[in-house]
Design a protein around this motif. Structure first.
Motif, PDB file in Angstrom:
ATOM      1  N   SER A  91       0.823  -1.211   0.000  1.00 19.26           N
ATOM      2  CA  SER A  91       0.000   0.000   0.000  1.00 19.26           C
ATOM      3  C   SER A  91       0.858   1.263   0.000  1.00 19.26           C
ATOM      4  CB  SER A  91      -0.915   0.004   1.225  1.00 19.26           C
ATOM      5  OG  SER A  91      -0.173   0.336   2.394  1.00 19.26           O
ATOM      6  N   ALA A  92       0.186   2.417  -0.057  1.00 21.04           N
ATOM      7  CA  ALA A  92       0.876   3.711  -0.080  1.00 21.04           C
ATOM      8  C   ALA A  92       1.614   3.998   1.218  1.00 21.04           C
ATOM      9  CB  ALA A  92      -0.127   4.822  -0.372  1.00 21.04           C
ATOM     10  N   ASP A  93       1.320   3.259   2.300  1.00 25.13           N
ATOM     11  CA  ASP A  93       2.047   3.445   3.560  1.00 25.13           C
ATOM     12  C   ASP A  93       3.502   3.009   3.436  1.00 25.13           C
ATOM     13  OD1 ASP A  93      -0.086   4.502   4.941  1.00 25.13           O
ATOM     14  OD2 ASP A  93      -0.675   2.607   5.886  1.00 25.13           O
ATOM     15  N   ASP A  96       4.016   1.284  -1.977  1.00 24.39           N
ATOM     16  CA  ASP A  96       3.099   1.911  -2.930  1.00 24.39           C
ATOM     17  C   ASP A  96       3.316   1.317  -4.331  1.00 24.39           C
ATOM     18  OD1 ASP A  96       1.193   3.491  -4.050  1.00 24.39           O
ATOM     19  OD2 ASP A  96       2.236   5.402  -3.752  1.00 24.39           O
ATOM     20  N   THR A  97       3.145  -0.006  -4.413  1.00 24.40           N
ATOM     21  CA  THR A  97       3.479  -0.719  -5.652  1.00 24.40           C
ATOM     22  C   THR A  97       2.611  -0.322  -6.842  1.00 24.40           C
ATOM     23  OG1 THR A  97       2.063  -2.584  -5.020  1.00 24.40           O
ATOM     24  CG2 THR A  97       4.397  -2.700  -4.399  1.00 24.40           C
ATOM     25  N   LYS A  99       2.112   2.619  -7.726  1.00 25.99           N
ATOM     26  CA  LYS A  99       2.830   3.751  -8.313  1.00 25.99           C
ATOM     27  C   LYS A  99       4.294   3.420  -8.594  1.00 25.99           C
ATOM     28  CE  LYS A  99       3.382   8.754  -7.616  1.00 25.99           C
ATOM     29  NZ  LYS A  99       3.104   9.886  -6.687  1.00 25.99           N
ATOM     30  N   TYR A 100       4.883   2.609  -7.724  1.00 26.49           N
ATOM     31  CA  TYR A 100       6.297   2.256  -7.851  1.00 26.49           C
ATOM     32  C   TYR A 100       6.436   0.729  -7.807  1.00 26.49           C
ATOM     33  CZ  TYR A 100       6.558   7.108  -6.227  1.00 26.49           C
ATOM     34  OH  TYR A 100       6.382   8.455  -6.076  1.00 26.49           O
ATOM     35  N   HIS A 126      10.643   3.399  -4.151  1.00 24.84           N
ATOM     36  CA  HIS A 126       9.595   4.353  -3.783  1.00 24.84           C
ATOM     37  C   HIS A 126       9.848   5.724  -4.412  1.00 24.84           C
ATOM     38  CE1 HIS A 126       6.976   6.559  -0.762  1.00 24.84           C
ATOM     39  NE2 HIS A 126       6.197   5.560  -1.147  1.00 24.84           N
ATOM     40  N   TRP A 169       6.014   5.187   7.405  1.00 25.98           N
ATOM     41  CA  TRP A 169       4.880   4.810   8.261  1.00 25.98           C
ATOM     42  C   TRP A 169       5.356   4.101   9.519  1.00 25.98           C
ATOM     43  CZ3 TRP A 169       3.003   0.525  10.640  1.00 25.98           C
ATOM     44  CH2 TRP A 169       1.689   0.593  11.149  1.00 25.98           C
TER      45      TRP A 169
END
Length: 215
Positions: A91-93, A96-97, A99-100, A126, A169
């Motif tokens: 997840s974005a925490d 963030d796969t 997006k990256y 990331h 996070w």
């Protein structure tokens, strides 16, 4: 008339396998992995791995400092043997796969360090690129598998601070401390296949005596 042999000798050195020192290898994804370990709840280590690693290595036996390594890790393959935790890591925490989706390493310097190597390079994760130094055990001597593939292997280790790459996070514990440590220990276990030379094109069959030549 005087003939210069220098160009011919140079061509022979480059063309002769017995005189070539550099060889290109590709990472065997089926027998390679990127492993990591991070402190959990300040009391124990949680280990995980990325199961898909691709890339290549150009190994120069004559001058190891001219060798290069590139690796691409599929961040979506993260596995800590806990599906909910893996989902959180994707997840974005964290990674963030969406997006990256990949983590990459590209060497910038290779040095001999006793029997081992130190490989400096740029790690991109990331969306952030930072220099890291890998302590490399190997590369092993060449070995041939039952299918005729030429193999080598190596193991590389390093430590990073995940916050340097924007993976910040965390959760504060009631007893003090945090749920996830900042330092991450990384181990790359790589098996390499020597890149095969392109097969030579088959020779055209000889024309029969008296037969007209093909146009």
């Amino acid at each position: 008339m005087k003939l210069s042999l220098k160009p011919a000798v140079a061509a022979l050195v480059l063309a002769s396998p017995s005189l070539a020192f550099a060889a290109e290898f590709v990472i065997d994804s089926a027998h390679s992995a990127a492993n990591f370990s991070v402190k959990h709840m300040m009391v124990s280590n949680v280990r995980g791995a990325f199961s898909k690693v691709t890339g290549s290595a150009n190994i120069d036996e004559k001058d190891i400092t001219k060798s290069t390594v590139e690796a691409v890790i599929d961040a979506t393959t993260v596995n800590t043997n806990e599906p909910k935790r893996d989902e959180h890591l994707r997840s974005a925490d964290f990674f963030d796969t969406a997006k990256y989706p990949t983590i990459t390493f590209k060497s910038t310097k290779v040095e001999q360090a006793g029997q081992n190597l130190k490989v400096t390079g740029n790690l991109t994760m990331h969306g952030v690129t930072k220099p890291v130094v890998l302590d490399v055990e190997g590369f092993t001597t060449e070995a041939k598998d039952p299918w005729g593939n030429i193999k080598r292997g190596g193991s590389a280790t390093t430590k990073i601070n995940r916050k340097d790459f924007g993976l910040g996070w965390n959760s504060v514990l009631e007893t003090g401390g945090v749920a996830v440590g900042e330092e991450v220990a990384i181990t790359l276990d790589l098996e390499l296949n020597k890149k095969k030379d392109p097969a030579a094109a088959p020779a055209a069959p000889a024309a029969k005596p008296g037969a007209p030549a093909k146009k």
